[in-house]
Design an enzyme around this catalytic site. Structure first.
Site, PDB file in Angstrom:
ATOM      1  N   GLY A  26       0.823  -1.210   0.000  1.00  0.00           N
ATOM      2  CA  GLY A  26       0.000   0.000   0.000  1.00  0.00           C
ATOM      3  C   GLY A  26       0.852   1.253   0.000  1.00  0.00           C
ATOM      4  O   GLY A  26       2.076   1.200  -0.160  1.00  0.00           O
ATOM      5  N   THR A  51      -6.238  -2.634  -1.840  1.00  0.00           N
ATOM      6  CA  THR A  51      -6.008  -1.249  -2.276  1.00  0.00           C
ATOM      7  C   THR A  51      -4.548  -1.018  -2.660  1.00  0.00           C
ATOM      8  O   THR A  51      -4.210   0.040  -3.177  1.00  0.00           O
ATOM      9  CB  THR A  51      -6.381  -0.241  -1.159  1.00  0.00           C
ATOM     10  OG1 THR A  51      -5.700  -0.632   0.043  1.00  0.00           O
ATOM     11  CG2 THR A  51      -7.870  -0.207  -0.914  1.00  0.00           C
ATOM     12  N   GLY A  52      -3.713  -1.986  -2.394  1.00  0.00           N
ATOM     13  CA  GLY A  52      -2.291  -1.859  -2.733  1.00  0.00           C
ATOM     14  C   GLY A  52      -2.046  -2.263  -4.178  1.00  0.00           C
ATOM     15  O   GLY A  52      -2.960  -2.697  -4.878  1.00  0.00           O
ATOM     16  N   VAL A  73      -4.939 -11.002   5.650  1.00  0.00           N
ATOM     17  CA  VAL A  73      -4.632 -11.143   7.085  1.00  0.00           C
ATOM     18  C   VAL A  73      -5.830 -11.581   7.924  1.00  0.00           C
ATOM     19  O   VAL A  73      -5.664 -11.856   9.112  1.00  0.00           O
ATOM     20  CB  VAL A  73      -4.039  -9.845   7.693  1.00  0.00           C
ATOM     21  CG1 VAL A  73      -2.697  -9.517   7.078  1.00  0.00           C
ATOM     22  CG2 VAL A  73      -5.012  -8.675   7.591  1.00  0.00           C
ATOM     23  N   TYR A 159     -14.347   1.487  10.199  1.00  0.00           N
ATOM     24  CA  TYR A 159     -12.918   1.802  10.309  1.00  0.00           C
ATOM     25  C   TYR A 159     -12.585   2.247  11.729  1.00  0.00           C
ATOM     26  O   TYR A 159     -11.707   1.672  12.382  1.00  0.00           O
ATOM     27  CB  TYR A 159     -12.593   2.903   9.299  1.00  0.00           C
ATOM     28  CG  TYR A 159     -11.127   3.275   9.214  1.00  0.00           C
ATOM     29  CD1 TYR A 159     -10.204   2.436   8.605  1.00  0.00           C
ATOM     30  CD2 TYR A 159     -10.669   4.493   9.715  1.00  0.00           C
ATOM     31  CE1 TYR A 159      -8.858   2.796   8.505  1.00  0.00           C
ATOM     32  CE2 TYR A 159      -9.333   4.857   9.617  1.00  0.00           C
ATOM     33  CZ  TYR A 159      -8.429   4.006   9.007  1.00  0.00           C
ATOM     34  OH  TYR A 159      -7.107   4.368   8.898  1.00  0.00           O
ATOM     35  N   THR A 189      -1.714  11.385   6.466  1.00  0.00           N
ATOM     36  CA  THR A 189      -0.394  11.342   5.835  1.00  0.00           C
ATOM     37  C   THR A 189      -0.567  11.324   4.320  1.00  0.00           C
ATOM     38  O   THR A 189      -1.522  10.732   3.814  1.00  0.00           O
ATOM     39  CB  THR A 189       0.377  10.100   6.327  1.00  0.00           C
ATOM     40  OG1 THR A 189       0.449  10.163   7.762  1.00  0.00           O
ATOM     41  CG2 THR A 189       1.784  10.050   5.765  1.00  0.00           C
TER      42      THR A 189
HETATM   43  P1  NAD Z   1      -3.477   1.733   1.738  1.00  0.00           P
HETATM   44  O1  NAD Z   1      -4.893   1.421   1.428  1.00  0.00           O
HETATM   45  O2  NAD Z   1      -2.640   2.343   0.671  1.00  0.00           O
HETATM   46  O3  NAD Z   1      -2.717   0.446   2.238  1.00  0.00           O
HETATM   47  C1  NAD Z   1      -3.349  -0.612   2.898  1.00  0.00           C
HETATM   48  C2  NAD Z   1      -2.735  -1.912   2.384  1.00  0.00           C
HETATM   49  O4  NAD Z   1      -3.340  -3.004   3.085  1.00  0.00           O
HETATM   50  C3  NAD Z   1      -3.016  -2.136   0.890  1.00  0.00           C
HETATM   51  O5  NAD Z   1      -1.852  -2.558   0.243  1.00  0.00           O
HETATM   52  C4  NAD Z   1      -4.078  -3.219   0.894  1.00  0.00           C
HETATM   53  O6  NAD Z   1      -4.069  -4.001  -0.281  1.00  0.00           O
HETATM   54  C5  NAD Z   1      -3.696  -4.011   2.143  1.00  0.00           C
HETATM   55  N1  NAD Z   1      -4.807  -4.766   2.708  1.00  0.00           N
HETATM   56  C6  NAD Z   1      -6.072  -4.332   2.943  1.00  0.00           C
HETATM   57  N2  NAD Z   1      -6.799  -5.331   3.482  1.00  0.00           N
HETATM   58  C7  NAD Z   1      -5.956  -6.408   3.593  1.00  0.00           C
HETATM   59  C8  NAD Z   1      -6.116  -7.726   4.067  1.00  0.00           C
HETATM   60  N3  NAD Z   1      -7.290  -8.170   4.552  1.00  0.00           N
HETATM   61  N4  NAD Z   1      -5.053  -8.564   4.015  1.00  0.00           N
HETATM   62  C9  NAD Z   1      -3.859  -8.148   3.523  1.00  0.00           C
HETATM   63  N5  NAD Z   1      -3.644  -6.911   3.047  1.00  0.00           N
HETATM   64  C10 NAD Z   1      -4.697  -6.046   3.097  1.00  0.00           C
HETATM   65  O7  NAD Z   1      -3.492   2.659   3.030  1.00  0.00           O
HETATM   66  P2  NAD Z   1      -2.302   3.424   3.755  1.00  0.00           P
HETATM   67  O8  NAD Z   1      -2.605   4.857   3.694  1.00  0.00           O
HETATM   68  O9  NAD Z   1      -1.002   2.933   3.287  1.00  0.00           O
HETATM   69  O10 NAD Z   1      -2.537   2.964   5.262  1.00  0.00           O
HETATM   70  C11 NAD Z   1      -1.759   1.927   5.834  1.00  0.00           C
HETATM   71  C12 NAD Z   1      -2.172   1.754   7.287  1.00  0.00           C
HETATM   72  O11 NAD Z   1      -1.958   2.966   7.996  1.00  0.00           O
HETATM   73  C13 NAD Z   1      -3.636   1.381   7.480  1.00  0.00           C
HETATM   74  O12 NAD Z   1      -3.737   0.442   8.508  1.00  0.00           O
HETATM   75  C14 NAD Z   1      -4.276   2.682   7.884  1.00  0.00           C
HETATM   76  O13 NAD Z   1      -5.406   2.471   8.687  1.00  0.00           O
HETATM   77  C15 NAD Z   1      -3.151   3.359   8.645  1.00  0.00           C
HETATM   78  N6  NAD Z   1      -3.314   4.822   8.618  1.00  0.00           N
HETATM   79  C16 NAD Z   1      -3.035   5.531   7.485  1.00  0.00           C
HETATM   80  C17 NAD Z   1      -3.235   6.906   7.482  1.00  0.00           C
HETATM   81  C18 NAD Z   1      -2.925   7.745   6.277  1.00  0.00           C
HETATM   82  O14 NAD Z   1      -3.161   8.972   6.326  1.00  0.00           O
HETATM   83  N7  NAD Z   1      -2.415   7.213   5.189  1.00  0.00           N
HETATM   84  C19 NAD Z   1      -3.718   7.536   8.624  1.00  0.00           C
HETATM   85  C20 NAD Z   1      -4.013   6.767   9.736  1.00  0.00           C
HETATM   86  C21 NAD Z   1      -3.788   5.423   9.734  1.00  0.00           C
END
Ligand code: NAD
Ligand code: UDP
Length: 338
Positions: A26, A51-52, A73, A159, A189
């Site tokens: 991701g 979403t990755g 997961v 969420y 972020t």
């Molecule tokens: P993103 O959607 O780009 O990345 C999430 C990744 O998790 C993706 O690659 C997706 O394919 C993978 N994924 C989703 N469900 C899955 C599953 N069941 N099994 C395996 N893989 C799975 O989001 P991000 O912005 O990179 O966020 C990453 C983490 O950081 C998340 O847990 C999110 O809640 C947390 N977070 C992000 C932000 C931000 O602003 N980007 C803020 C707060 C928290």
């Protein structure tokens, strides 16, 4: 021999750690994998590509210290690791509301599976929690001691409540089973590799500006967010993982400079030189009015604070999206493809 491989092989095995990153393909996960490999660790990226995208980690695929495993997961995982970063979970409101039941399962079952793995391996495990655990906060800025103001039955609840339950599981696995946990509460972020169709405000505004399309302001644009550039955030996560076992968190990680959404739109228009105008759209339900981290704890415990100002980070992100636009269409959510 390839220079990177030579450098990596010269790192003593005692220093090199086996690190599992869930959600590693991701936005944040791919930057984290890259930085961990750069520091000489042996990284296993686990992702179901919800979403990755493989494109996010394409630059790592030839590296002998990077491995990719397609796995969801919500199912148990049997691998070996010294450290686990649990990032798997869709993060944008559009994506996590697309299949809300799966979102909760990913947070809750995912946490149980990864904590079970950490327990068996006696590994340290870091949870990517979120400022969303504060909901629509009545305390400002948000300190870790604030318990939050969340709606348990709204559109964002899959969420928010999923992440809150994951935090509960982390602390209970620590108290009950002695698992070495670290909980980071990440605030908004942004940066290169944000999904172009994830509907988040930074990617939306930049793409709209680059195409000279109207910039969609939800509500009156007076709601605030505090935007952290991805490189700063990754340094914070790694510092947290490196803390002694008694540092559990939660620790806020984010940039305390707060902007209204209208100010963000104006900055993006200026930096892109766009002809876009602003257009008002309805405010989504339960959209938090204001959000800003108190990072006193991160400053003291991790000696960490963001270094990249919004305009500098936006410029790098704009350059990324300009390049992406020049390359053509993207895959949609839920295809499980790269
Ligand atoms: P993103 O959607 O780009 O990345 C999430 C990744 O998790 C993706 O690659 C997706 O394919 C993978 N994924 C989703 N469900 C899955 C599953 N069941 N099994 C395996 N893989 C799975 O989001 P991000 O912005 O990179 O966020 C990453 C983490 O950081 C998340 O847990 C999110 O809640 C947390 N977070 C992000 C932000 C931000 O602003 N980007 C803020 C707060 C928290
Ligand atoms: N937002 C907006 N226009 C957009 C996308 C988002 O005005 O095109 C607003 C949204 O209503 C929220 C803020 O920007 O107030 C941040 O939204 P985002 O989805 O990026 O993250 P959130 O912090 O809400 O999870």
């Amino acid at each position: 021999m390839n220079t990177v491989a030579t450098q990596l092989q010269s790192i003593p095995p005692a220093v090199r750690r086996r690190v599992l990153v869930t959600g590693g393909a991701g936005f944040l996960g791919s930057h984290l994998c890259e930085e961990l490999v750069r520091r000489g660790h042996d990284v296993l990226c686990v992702d179901n590509f919800y979403t990755g995208a493989k494109d996010n980690i394409a630059g790592l695929m030839c590296n002998p210290y990077f491995e990719l495993m397609r796995h969801d997961v919500t199912f148990p995982l049997y691998v070996e690791a010294d450290e686990i970063y649990n990032l798997a979970c869709p993060a944008s409101p559009l994506h996590y509301q697309f299949d809300p039941v799966q979102t909760t399962k990913t947070s809750v079952h995912g946490a149980i599976n990864m904590l079970g793995l950490a327990k068996r391996l006696k590994a340290s495990i870091l949870q990517a929690s979120t400022s969303e655990v504060y909901g629509d906060p009545s305390v400002h800025p948000q300190e870790e001691s604030y318990w939050g103001n969340t709606n348990p039955i709204g559109l964002r609840s899959c969420y928010d409540e999923g992440k809150r339950c994951a935090e509960t599981l982390f602390f209970d696995y620590h108290r009950q089973h002695g698992v070495r946990i670290k909980v980071a509460r990440i605030f908004n972020t942004y940066g290169p590799r944000m999904h172009p169709q994830d509907g988040r405000v930074v990617s939306n505004f930049i793409l709209q500006a680059l195409r000279n399309e109207p910039i969609t302001i939800y509500g009156d644009g007076s709601q605030t967010r505090s935007f952290c550039y991805v490189d700063d955030l990754i340094q914070g996560l790694i510092r947290l993982m490196q803390t002694p076992p008694d540092v559990l968190g939660p620790i806020n990680l984010g940039n305390p400079n707060e902007f209204t959404i209208r100010q963000l739109a104006e900055a993006v228009i200026e930096l892109t030189g766009s002809r876009s105008t602003l257009v008002a759209k309805p405010l989504p339900s339960d959209d938090p009015r204001q959000r800003c981290p108190d990072i006193t704890r991160a400053r003291k415990t991790l000696d960490w604070q963001p270094t990249i100002q919004l305009r500098d980070g936006l410029a790098k992100t704009i350059a990324y999206f300009e390049n992406l636009l020049s390359r053509g269409p993207w895959t949609a959510i839920g295809t499980g493809s790269s």
